[in-house]
Design a protein around this motif. Sequence first.
Motif, mmCIF file in Angstrom:
data_model
loop_
_atom_site.group_PDB
_atom_site.id
_atom_site.type_symbol
_atom_site.label_atom_id
_atom_site.label_comp_id
_atom_site.label_asym_id
_atom_site.label_seq_id
_atom_site.Cartn_x
_atom_site.Cartn_y
_atom_site.Cartn_z
ATOM 1 N N PHE A 1 1.070 -1.274 -0.021
ATOM 2 C CA PHE A 1 -0.164 0.034 0.026
ATOM 3 C C PHE A 1 0.845 1.303 -0.244
ATOM 4 O O PHE A 1 1.733 1.436 0.874
ATOM 5 C CB PHE A 1 -0.722 -0.037 1.352
ATOM 6 C CG PHE A 1 -2.165 0.527 1.188
ATOM 7 C CD1 PHE A 1 -3.196 0.182 0.023
ATOM 8 C CD2 PHE A 1 -2.783 1.487 2.237
ATOM 9 C CE1 PHE A 1 -4.323 0.746 -0.169
ATOM 10 C CE2 PHE A 1 -3.975 1.944 1.788
ATOM 11 C CZ PHE A 1 -4.847 1.540 0.907
ATOM 12 N N SER A 2 0.627 2.083 -1.061
ATOM 13 C CA SER A 2 1.519 3.379 -1.106
ATOM 14 C C SER A 2 0.507 4.666 -1.377
ATOM 15 O O SER A 2 -0.709 4.183 -2.038
ATOM 16 C CB SER A 2 2.537 3.314 -2.043
ATOM 17 O OG SER A 2 3.380 2.480 -1.962
ATOM 18 N N LYS A 3 0.913 5.798 -1.029
ATOM 19 C CA LYS A 3 0.196 6.889 -1.246
ATOM 20 C C LYS A 3 1.327 8.055 -1.446
ATOM 21 O O LYS A 3 2.269 8.303 -0.804
ATOM 22 C CB LYS A 3 -0.599 7.380 -0.010
ATOM 23 C CG LYS A 3 -1.389 8.652 -0.116
ATOM 24 C CD LYS A 3 -2.288 8.610 -1.584
ATOM 25 C CE LYS A 3 -2.800 10.183 -1.707
ATOM 26 N NZ LYS A 3 -3.490 10.302 -3.249
ATOM 27 N N THR A 4 1.046 8.489 -2.738
ATOM 28 C CA THR A 4 1.974 9.830 -3.224
ATOM 29 C C THR A 4 0.916 10.810 -3.562
ATOM 30 O O THR A 4 0.135 10.528 -4.507
ATOM 31 C CB THR A 4 2.839 9.389 -4.395
ATOM 32 O OG1 THR A 4 3.594 8.193 -3.898
ATOM 33 C CG2 THR A 4 3.790 10.418 -4.816
ATOM 34 N N PHE A 5 0.954 11.816 -3.278
ATOM 35 C CA PHE A 5 0.523 12.921 -3.534
ATOM 36 C C PHE A 5 0.957 13.814 -4.811
ATOM 37 O O PHE A 5 2.353 14.122 -4.587
ATOM 38 C CB PHE A 5 0.304 14.176 -2.501
ATOM 39 C CG PHE A 5 -0.710 13.789 -1.377
ATOM 40 C CD1 PHE A 5 -2.111 13.650 -1.334
ATOM 41 C CD2 PHE A 5 0.060 13.165 -0.285
ATOM 42 C CE1 PHE A 5 -2.850 13.405 -0.308
ATOM 43 C CE2 PHE A 5 -0.765 12.648 0.976
ATOM 44 C CZ PHE A 5 -2.177 12.665 0.811
ATOM 45 N N THR A 6 0.264 13.853 -5.649
ATOM 46 C CA THR A 6 0.871 14.799 -6.770
ATOM 47 C C THR A 6 0.221 16.251 -6.809
ATOM 48 O O THR A 6 -0.937 16.508 -6.741
ATOM 49 C CB THR A 6 0.266 14.119 -8.410
ATOM 50 O OG1 THR A 6 0.729 12.846 -8.214
ATOM 51 C CG2 THR A 6 1.002 15.101 -9.316
ATOM 52 N N ILE A 7 1.077 17.345 -6.673
ATOM 53 C CA ILE A 7 0.565 18.705 -6.613
ATOM 54 C C ILE A 7 0.917 19.292 -7.901
ATOM 55 O O ILE A 7 2.302 19.609 -7.904
ATOM 56 C CB ILE A 7 1.118 19.374 -5.364
ATOM 57 C CG1 ILE A 7 1.028 18.699 -4.011
ATOM 58 C CG2 ILE A 7 0.710 20.790 -5.154
ATOM 59 C CD1 ILE A 7 1.804 19.011 -2.931
ATOM 60 N N HIS A 8 -0.021 19.440 -8.666
ATOM 61 C CA HIS A 8 0.092 20.053 -10.086
ATOM 62 C C HIS A 8 0.813 21.215 -10.233
ATOM 63 O O HIS A 8 1.716 21.472 -11.002
ATOM 64 C CB HIS A 8 -1.278 19.813 -10.825
ATOM 65 C CG HIS A 8 -1.502 18.353 -10.806
ATOM 66 N ND1 HIS A 8 -1.055 17.777 -12.247
ATOM 67 C CD2 HIS A 8 -2.428 17.644 -10.525
ATOM 68 C CE1 HIS A 8 -1.640 16.274 -12.212
ATOM 69 N NE2 HIS A 8 -2.390 16.423 -10.972
ATOM 70 N N HIS A 9 0.325 22.119 -9.550
ATOM 71 C CA HIS A 9 0.706 23.547 -9.736
ATOM 72 C C HIS A 9 2.232 23.914 -9.669
ATOM 73 O O HIS A 9 2.705 24.890 -9.824
ATOM 74 C CB HIS A 9 -0.244 24.765 -9.129
ATOM 75 C CG HIS A 9 -0.069 24.873 -7.590
ATOM 76 N ND1 HIS A 9 -0.598 23.873 -6.814
ATOM 77 C CD2 HIS A 9 0.480 25.892 -6.753
ATOM 78 C CE1 HIS A 9 -0.359 24.203 -5.610
ATOM 79 N NE2 HIS A 9 0.231 25.330 -5.678
ATOM 80 N N ILE A 10 2.763 22.974 -8.561
ATOM 81 C CA ILE A 10 4.269 23.113 -8.346
ATOM 82 C C ILE A 10 4.918 22.135 -9.034
ATOM 83 O O ILE A 10 6.231 22.046 -8.858
ATOM 84 C CB ILE A 10 4.396 23.432 -6.915
ATOM 85 C CG1 ILE A 10 3.944 22.366 -6.053
ATOM 86 C CG2 ILE A 10 4.086 24.768 -6.301
ATOM 87 C CD1 ILE A 10 4.608 22.305 -4.580
ATOM 88 N N GLY A 11 4.221 21.183 -9.531
ATOM 89 C CA GLY A 11 4.759 19.821 -10.183
ATOM 90 C C GLY A 11 5.517 19.070 -9.587
ATOM 91 O O GLY A 11 6.708 18.788 -9.632
ATOM 92 N N ARG A 12 5.079 18.893 -8.306
ATOM 93 C CA ARG A 12 5.931 17.912 -7.197
ATOM 94 C C ARG A 12 5.182 16.808 -6.883
ATOM 95 O O ARG A 12 4.020 16.834 -6.801
ATOM 96 C CB ARG A 12 5.901 18.889 -5.990
ATOM 97 C CG ARG A 12 7.440 19.567 -6.208
ATOM 98 C CD ARG A 12 7.996 20.092 -4.649
ATOM 99 N NE ARG A 12 8.244 18.994 -3.842
ATOM 100 C CZ ARG A 12 8.365 19.189 -2.510
ATOM 101 N NH1 ARG A 12 8.024 20.473 -1.940
ATOM 102 N NH2 ARG A 12 8.654 18.049 -1.792
ATOM 103 N N GLN A 13 5.963 15.673 -6.296
ATOM 104 C CA GLN A 13 5.068 14.716 -5.742
ATOM 105 C C GLN A 13 5.715 14.424 -4.668
ATOM 106 O O GLN A 13 6.640 14.418 -4.380
ATOM 107 C CB GLN A 13 5.388 13.527 -6.653
ATOM 108 C CG GLN A 13 5.062 13.282 -8.166
ATOM 109 C CD GLN A 13 4.615 11.841 -8.523
ATOM 110 O OE1 GLN A 13 4.975 11.111 -8.237
ATOM 111 N NE2 GLN A 13 3.505 11.939 -9.536
ATOM 112 N N VAL A 14 4.655 14.255 -3.560
ATOM 113 C CA VAL A 14 5.028 14.026 -2.085
ATOM 114 C C VAL A 14 4.525 12.783 -1.732
ATOM 115 O O VAL A 14 3.427 12.457 -1.787
ATOM 116 C CB VAL A 14 4.273 15.153 -1.404
ATOM 117 C CG1 VAL A 14 4.520 15.120 0.329
ATOM 118 C CG2 VAL A 14 4.678 16.544 -1.903
ATOM 119 N N GLU A 15 5.631 12.105 -1.033
ATOM 120 C CA GLU A 15 5.403 10.655 -0.724
ATOM 121 C C GLU A 15 4.741 10.522 0.791
ATOM 122 O O GLU A 15 5.288 11.235 1.590
ATOM 123 C CB GLU A 15 6.609 9.884 -0.720
ATOM 124 C CG GLU A 15 6.748 9.367 -2.314
ATOM 125 C CD GLU A 15 8.066 8.686 -2.481
ATOM 126 O OE1 GLU A 15 9.135 8.892 -1.467
ATOM 127 O OE2 GLU A 15 8.485 8.502 -3.468
#
Lengths: 236, 307, 287
Positions: free
Chosen positions: A9-23
């Motif tokens: 089980f994994s969760k990564t947030f993708t924040i589009h407007h700063i083009g980042r992925q946060v695990e």
Amino acid sequence: MIILQVRNFSKTFTIHHIGRQVEAFQNLNFTLHKGEFVLVSGANGAGKSTLLRCLYRTYWPTEGKAIYRSCYGLIDLAHAADIDMVRLRSEEIGHVTQFLHARPRVSALEWVAEPLLHTMAYEDALELARTWLRDFGLKAELWHAYPSTFSGGEQQKVNLARALAVPRRLLLLDEPTASLDALARKALVDRLAQLKAQGVAMIGVFHHPEDVAHLIDREIQILAGPDGHIEMDEDR
Amino acid sequence: MQTLDILVPETSGYSYAFLDEFAKRELRRRMLKAIAIPGYQVPYASRELPIARGWGTGGLQVTLSLVGPSDVVKVIDQGADDSVNAANLRRFIVRMSGAQTTTDTTLATLIQSRHRIPEEVLHEQQTLILQVPDPEPLRAIESNISKAREMHGDADYGLMWLTLYEQLVRYKRVTLGASYPVTVHGRYVMSPSPIPRWDVPKLHQAPFLTVLSAGREKRLYAVPPYTDVRPLEFDDVPFRVENQRNWLCFRTGEHNKFMNEIPLAGGNAIYEISDSGYVNKRILKQPVGNTFFDDNAKFYKEGVLHD
Amino acid sequence: MTKNVALLNGVNTHPFQSLDLHHRHLLPAQIVTTKPLLQATGLVKKYGVIHAVSNVDVLVYPGEVLGIVGESGSGKSTVLRLLHLEDQPDAGKFYFDVSNDQSLNLFELDRAAKRLVRVFNIGMVYQHPHLGLRMKNTSSGNVAERLIVAGNRNYAELRLAARKSLQVSEFPLARMDDLPSRLSGGMQQRVQLAKAIALKPKLLLLDEPTTGLDVSVQALVLDTLKRLQRESGVSMVIVSHDLGVIKMLADRVMVMRNGRVVECGLTDQVLEDPQDAYTQQLVHAKL
């Protein structure tokens, strides 16, 4: 009987407007049995609440599976159809959070009674709601007031009464004891013990785990960082 | 000696009954269609006539296309045979067709009427022609004619009942007077021309043919003999005719025929029966035919009016 | 049973291993075995060169509340008009669990049949009351019209039904015979609602039902809607640009932009963990 089996089980947030992925967390594996009480621990930001929300599908799990045994059969919570989740949330899976999302202009009593109305008459639901509010120690003069005007502790009592009044198979507890006074905390712990005895599986995050120490069967620790994994403490 | 007579064109230029043959054939075809679809408004090519639109040109065209030399014509205006309009029309029809004329309802074969159906019961050999100012019963609720035609097509008449509902809410009674809408043959809602409510039940299962024609609006429609004509009503609020129970005709001393109210100086009023042909026969003590309503206001057919 | 064992053993039998975000809402239901009440697929509506709605699917289960959010011009109201059979789409199918014939595409019905489906099965509440109400008729008359159209010809029954329906929508009965133009905005919406529910439809369509109302009135109307939904089990599709309204009422949300669905999911998931870039913008712009 296994109620929940979580795999990779994994969760990564993708924040589009700063083009980042946060695990948030990576590659969790654990199981939860009927009537079992599991404590989720870990440092701040390790993704403890996020895990609960992923199981409740408030967040989309990025990878992996969470096979849940409902009364209808096995279903993967990570890939269940939305309408199935709607059904499971109203019947089987409860999520207790620290936040109150009451609709404006709905009294505390009605807010607690609302989920009960699926299965019982209006008057019965109100009666049961009164019982729960009394147990959690909300002052009777507040029952007909709007919860949005309440203090944090009072809101939490309403929240708990609403979430715990309905019978559940699986309870996700996100710091339910936060901002509670001693009396209410005791009522909550008693209720949780009662539910545990009835076979409800519970997984929770607690600020002060010592409150529920005698209920905890196992502890799952989420380690921060990209390679975070779980340690299971079977002896606890 | 030459006179101005030679300059006057011969009258042979006119067709029989004024309208040319094409015009009469158009009218007859439209009438056949209207009879085939009771209550349905059939558009037709309305011709110019030597009277103005709005003075009965619709009815007159129908009469002219039906009349023959052996016919007996009666023309009524608001119940009266002797008003200027009725007299003009009657003279024109007779002059153009050679038909006979009468004021006696029972003797007439063609009855052209504005706003009334006679008191005496018409029979199968008679045809009633009603002049219609506004053929569209939905006009008040739908001003767009195309939409109104769609509503007729779909039998979408709920709003007509809503009109009745609103009147009951506001005035505790239905306030529609003349032109009370009716359902013909269980299908089309029709305006029976501005006849009083008193005359509406006379159309139900009537032995005679009724043709209704609007010259300005260029539409005609018909109620064939023995056709159901039901006024719009709620189950629990039945249709009622005008209540004139205590009114007495000062000329004949009769009750329970449709009356004209004649106001007097000082605020009082006296009443006379509106059907002048009927009144004349009573005054001259001539025999009259069966009437739709008897002296006790009982309708000649059972089960048409609730009471 | 074999399938379940396979799941527990970690064998992937699921066809959606790596999901395209936009099609997650097409996951087949496993637990809920009831047929959807409404199933509209491939909806396309063009106005000239403008594609108001492009290839939109809508699925609503019995008793469910679906929210549609999006900015002005995103096509959300057009979708609602299509579902209300007011507009004819350029393409698309619309199945509705109303008759024995499940394969009936409602878009292919003729005008009169559409009207009947609408009258008996679908209620609509518009943002602007003049679209949903006859301003020259009394409030009770507006409600009674539904029953009249359905064939009721009994004045006493119509009065009673109008009164009941207005009561359910929490309209002050003392004013039931007032013209809607003399009522406040909140009361007009209640009349619309009473009219929409008069025949106990299976589906209620709400187009910005609380937009333009005072905040306090808005809360009351929302509460009425929620209670109504709970008591009658009616399915709802509610269109709003107000995320707060959607959050209060909807089980699931569709986010629309430029005539397309950019995201679809559980309400709290879309609001708290939006996957699409546009949805993230929209959610973060919320006050």
